[in-house]
Design an enzyme around this catalytic site. Structure first.
Site, short mmCIF file in Angstrom:
data_model
loop_
_atom_site.label_atom_id
_atom_site.label_comp_id
_atom_site.label_asym_id
_atom_site.label_seq_id
_atom_site.Cartn_x
_atom_site.Cartn_y
_atom_site.Cartn_z
N ASN A 1 0.81 -1.22 0.00
CA ASN A 1 0.00 0.00 0.00
C ASN A 1 0.85 1.27 0.00
O ASN A 1 0.37 2.34 0.38
CB ASN A 1 -0.99 -0.02 1.18
N ARG B 1 2.81 6.29 11.98
CA ARG B 1 2.16 5.67 13.14
C ARG B 1 1.84 6.74 14.17
O ARG B 1 2.65 7.64 14.41
CB ARG B 1 3.08 4.62 13.79
P1 NAD Z 1 10.44 1.28 4.57
O1 NAD Z 1 11.00 0.24 5.48
O2 NAD Z 1 10.53 1.10 3.10
O3 NAD Z 1 11.09 2.71 4.91
C1 NAD Z 1 11.28 3.18 6.19
C2 NAD Z 1 12.49 4.09 6.17
O4 NAD Z 1 12.59 4.75 7.43
C3 NAD Z 1 13.81 3.34 5.95
O5 NAD Z 1 14.51 3.93 4.88
C4 NAD Z 1 14.55 3.50 7.28
O6 NAD Z 1 15.95 3.58 7.14
C5 NAD Z 1 13.98 4.80 7.77
N1 NAD Z 1 14.09 5.02 9.21
C6 NAD Z 1 13.84 4.14 10.22
N2 NAD Z 1 14.02 4.74 11.40
C7 NAD Z 1 14.38 6.03 11.13
C8 NAD Z 1 14.70 7.16 11.94
N3 NAD Z 1 14.69 7.08 13.28
N4 NAD Z 1 15.02 8.33 11.34
C9 NAD Z 1 15.06 8.41 9.98
N5 NAD Z 1 14.76 7.37 9.16
C10 NAD Z 1 14.43 6.20 9.74
O7 NAD Z 1 8.90 1.45 5.02
P2 NAD Z 1 7.70 2.10 4.20
O8 NAD Z 1 7.04 1.06 3.36
O9 NAD Z 1 8.16 3.37 3.58
O10 NAD Z 1 6.68 2.41 5.40
C11 NAD Z 1 7.06 3.31 6.43
C12 NAD Z 1 6.05 3.23 7.55
O11 NAD Z 1 4.80 3.77 7.10
C13 NAD Z 1 5.69 1.80 7.99
O12 NAD Z 1 6.61 1.29 8.92
C14 NAD Z 1 4.32 1.98 8.60
O13 NAD Z 1 4.44 2.28 9.97
C15 NAD Z 1 3.76 3.19 7.87
N6 NAD Z 1 2.64 2.83 6.97
C16 NAD Z 1 1.43 3.43 7.16
C17 NAD Z 1 0.36 3.08 6.34
C18 NAD Z 1 -0.99 3.76 6.49
O14 NAD Z 1 -2.00 3.20 6.05
N7 NAD Z 1 -1.06 4.93 7.08
C19 NAD Z 1 0.51 2.11 5.34
C20 NAD Z 1 1.78 1.57 5.14
C21 NAD Z 1 2.84 1.91 5.98
#
Ligand code: NAD
Length: 372
Positions: free
Chosen positions: A117, A256
């Site tokens: 998503n 989140r």
């Molecule tokens: P991803 O793993 O592809 O990317 C996350 C990025 O955050 C990574 O590049 C990581 O290095 C970075 N990161 C982690 N901790 C960090 C910090 N303290 N400071 C800076 N960067 C940091 O994940 P994604 O697919 O992009 O999803 C991100 C988040 O979005 C998910 O973990 C989930 O919580 C949230 N999400 C929400 C929905 C929604 O419906 N609202 C849907 C999907 C995902």
């Protein structure tokens, strides 16, 4: 095997719209497929408290499937009662509702439908940024309420062109937001993340990495938060973080709810430190009726862009995460390897750097941002 499925109730909407797969009524479209193979499926939305259906059925479930939209919180305490549990599947992205360290200790595999998503969320972020900067929501409310006062809206409406926009966390979603913002001619597109994007990826959108987080917070007019929730990020959007932002910053969090301290955000909005807070994620979910984000506003009676958690659960996304969940189950039943990008923990170890040992993240891992 016994499979426990924790989803939200769709009620009339789910009866009328069969594509609402992520509901207790439509059961991710997998109930017949599971029954044909002789598996037992228990589906519930009742997930809170020791007397809940979730707590009753987790004790002998082999597999738990839940979504971030209505998560069955798999805490260490709950896991202690789940003696048969071998696999926990997140139908969606973000497995922070699971105590991942405890899952590791018990060798429970945690998998999610990575990427299912990410476009849905990136589009929601772009929509929210435009709504925020252009003061759209109060303008719409005004006409719906019978009013007509252009100046009251225009005094807090801007163009996105020429603004500095940054993503905190530049993984799959963060990068897709920047990609989608490229044609808006922003002054700068910035990101803060542990590791740099591959040069080719940053050149493609013309974005720049800021290595110091405080410097990043200070420079942005608009910030979109896209980091997973883990020990280091829990509560990071607090008084101190908010005080480092450029005054009047537009802040969007679709990652989140627990990344933020709810009262601190409401106070910053009311005081004018931030002009806008929007997104779709809350803690806990469903959000209680008196959650401060339901009613907070800026001094001009706008600035609130909150919705229920639905950005990643469009009908298109539901189809993708339902299919992805079925694929994870198929591989599990057949004893086949899971798609590596879908694994969060396996065999007592973290299979991803997103929730754990992030400082060692390599450029190679970052390449997935574009290719998944
Ligand atoms: P991803 O793993 O592809 O990317 C996350 C990025 O955050 C990574 O590049 C990581 O290095 C970075 N990161 C982690 N901790 C960090 C910090 N303290 N400071 C800076 N960067 C940091 O994940 P994604 O697919 O992009 O999803 C991100 C988040 O979005 C998910 O973990 C989930 O919580 C949230 N999400 C929400 C929905 C929604 O419906 N609202 C849907 C999907 C995902």
């Amino acid at each position: 095997m016994k499979i426990l499925l924790v989803l939200y109730d769709g009620g009339k909407s789910a009866e009328e719209e069969p594509r609402l797969l992520g509901t207790t009524e439509n059961k991710l479209g997998i109930s017949k497929w599971l029954a044909d193979q002789g598996h037992e499926l228990v589906t519930t939305s009742d997930k809170e408290g020791s007397g809940s259906e979730f707590r009753k059925h987790i004790v002998d479930a082999d597999i738990l499937i839940t979504t971030p939209f209505h998560p069955g919180y798999l805490t260490r305490e709950v896991m202690d009662t789940a003696k048969q549990l071998k696999l926990a599947v997140t139908a969606g992205v973000g497995s922070d509702h699971i105590d991942l360290d405890a899952a590791n200790e018990r060798k429970i595999t945690v998998a999610e439908v990575t990427g299912s998503n990410v476009v849905s969320v990136a589009e929601h972020v772009v929509m929210t940024i435009l709504s925020a900067v252009r003061n759209f929501i109060p303008a719409h409310e005004q006409v719906m309420n019978g009013g007509w006062d252009v100046a009251a809206i225009a005094r807090n409406a801007f163009d996105l062109e020429g603004k500095v926009v940054g993503t905190l966390g530049c993984g799959r979603i963060g990068y897709r937001v920047l990609q989608r913002l490229k044609p808006f001619d922003c002054a700068e597109l910035l990101y803060y993340d542990y590791a740099p994007l591959p040069k080719e990826a940053s050149d493609a959108v013309g974005c720049k990495r800021v290595e110091d987080r405080d410097e990043f917070l200070k420079r942005c007019d608009v910030i979109t938060v896209n980091t997973p929730l883990h020990a280091e990020t829990k509560g990071m959007i607090n008084k101190e973080f908010l005080s480092k932002l450029k005054k009047g910053c537009f802040l969007i969090n679709t990652a989140r709810g627990a990344l933020a301290v709810a009262e601190d955000v409401a106070e910053a909005l009311e005081s004018g430190q931030i002009n806008f807070y929007g997104g779709d994620v809350w803690y806990p979910q469903p959000a209680p009726g008196d959650h401060p984000w339901r009613s907070m506003r800026n001094h001009l009676k706008g600035g609130n862009g909150m919705t229920p958690h639905y950005s990643g659960t469009t009908l298109d996304a539901q189809r993708r995460y339902a299919e992805g969940t079925q694929e994870i189950l198929k591989r599990f039943f057949n004893g086949e390897k899971q798609e590596p990008a879908n694994l969060i923990v396996e065999n007592g170890e973290y299979a991803t750097k997103a929730y754990g040992q992030r400082n060692t993240k390599t450029e190679e891992a970052k390449e997935q941002v574009r290719t998944d």
